[in-house]
Design a protein around this motif. Sequence first.
Motif, mmCIF file in Angstrom:
data_model
loop_
_atom_site.group_PDB
_atom_site.id
_atom_site.type_symbol
_atom_site.label_atom_id
_atom_site.label_comp_id
_atom_site.label_asym_id
_atom_site.label_seq_id
_atom_site.Cartn_x
_atom_site.Cartn_y
_atom_site.Cartn_z
ATOM 1 N N HIS A 76 0.255 4.010 -3.394
ATOM 2 C CA HIS A 76 -0.118 5.045 -2.072
ATOM 3 C C HIS A 76 -0.427 6.212 -3.510
ATOM 4 N N ASN A 132 -6.074 1.110 -2.591
ATOM 5 C CA ASN A 132 -5.076 0.747 -2.132
ATOM 6 C C ASN A 132 -3.563 -0.111 -3.148
ATOM 7 N N PHE A 133 -4.810 -1.473 -2.993
ATOM 8 C CA PHE A 133 -4.261 -2.083 -3.526
ATOM 9 C C PHE A 133 -3.485 -2.631 -4.822
ATOM 10 N N THR A 161 1.116 -1.707 -0.023
ATOM 11 C CA THR A 161 -0.019 0.001 0.241
ATOM 12 C C THR A 161 0.605 0.963 -0.179
#
Length: 464
Positions: A321, A337-338, A317
């Motif tokens: 980001h 986030n992934f 993450t």
Amino acid sequence: MSKLQADLFSQQDNQELLKQAADFAYSYTKNLPKMRSFPNQQSLSLLKELNIPLPEASEDPAKILGQLNHIGAQNTVPYSVGRYFGFVNGGALPIGLAAKWMADVWDQNAGLYVMSPIAAQTESVCQRWLTELFSLPHGSVAGLVGGTSVATLCGLAAARYRQLSKLNWDLTERGLFGAPSLRIIVGTQTHGTVIKMLNLLGFGRQQLEWVECDKQGRMKVDQLPELDQSCILILQAGNVCSGAFDNFSQLIPQANEAGCWVHVDGAFGLWASASKQFDSLTQGVELANSWSVDGHKTLNTPYDCGIILCSDQDALTHALHQQGSYIQASDERDNMNFTPDMSRRARGIELWACMRYLGRKGIAQLVELLHQRAVYIASQLAKNGFKVVNDVVFNQVIIQCENDEITQATLKALQRSGELWCVGAKWQERSIIRISICSWATTVDDIDCSVATFIKAHRCALSI
Ligand SMILES: Cc1ncc(COP(=O)(O)O)c(C=O)c1O
């Protein structure tokens, strides 16, 4: 209301376009088993009709859909059939196709929970199912991307972030210029997409430490260099030609001990972990730090579905980001986030449907079925004079004829036949024909017919 807007409301209200699309889809899937393995010249020549000047004004949508169906359907390549053995292109399970179709109509942006709770929940559940299925460390996370290529990019970005942080360098704050050097260790049989993703991350070919591989394409364990915490080791579960698996149980513990990050490219082969039959191939793979795998290969989800799995949530993450004051994060899962992308389609919907449909047993059965068919075609081709070059440990078979010219001419004749599809490659400097069994639809009968086509193509090559 403008005329354009009025037209669009009317299209949405009367649903004629969707009904028409559904009818086209039904006749396409019905016709699938009879389709050529590649469009003929007559079909291909129609493609130029799509290349018109950009229209000045809007046109009749029913006519557009009709033209797309007429030209498009006959210029597709069918994968959900028994005789498609090209690349490692998987077929699509009917439930996956239906779920994806429904999700297409929902037209969800999967980036954030507040954009699509269903996209967030399906990905969250798939993350848990995949972690359990592959026996990955508790707390491993998953992101859904276009394919293994991008999944590998994500895993290697996490690796780069984590290894630099061990060397007291915060990559997200300080960037790559001036950072401590990382060492990247790859096998000489590493897939081309891994090298491409390393390039994107700032690592050139000359910087890589290449480890020799054996005749099956496995990294030689005794050639592994001394490792340390500046290292990223990249292994593979399933060589794209031979299907061979690196020796995880010997390689990964050494890397773990040295503080080296291990990424496994398991594009199609990681699914072997779902069946006890392949325990000897996958043993120790769960000790790596990140894994890339495709739904659209062995699992037979529809295109496209790549998956990054990572045991270090913090590294993944941080590497991916993104900030923005308008981004409304939630306490639930926010898919962006992934993955590298913010907006994307909700791949988790059909992945969830396919995994739920098959269950643990069904996934194992599918993997074993592909292997059985690969073993069968290899044995039948060997009986008929073809050389099987690899140990058929999974779903890939490598074939050679008397010499490179005859191998290549046989491949051309196979492709011309329209009855099946294979591609060629080079293996240890020699021409080969690759057979990848990757569709739920391949039956014993398909293999028998395909072997007959191979024999005909070989005869044709010998007569040139
Ligand atoms: C071992 C391996 N790695 C990576 C890839 C690339 O996967 P994708 O095409 O889904 O990006 C493939 C494709 O066949 C593969 O076999």
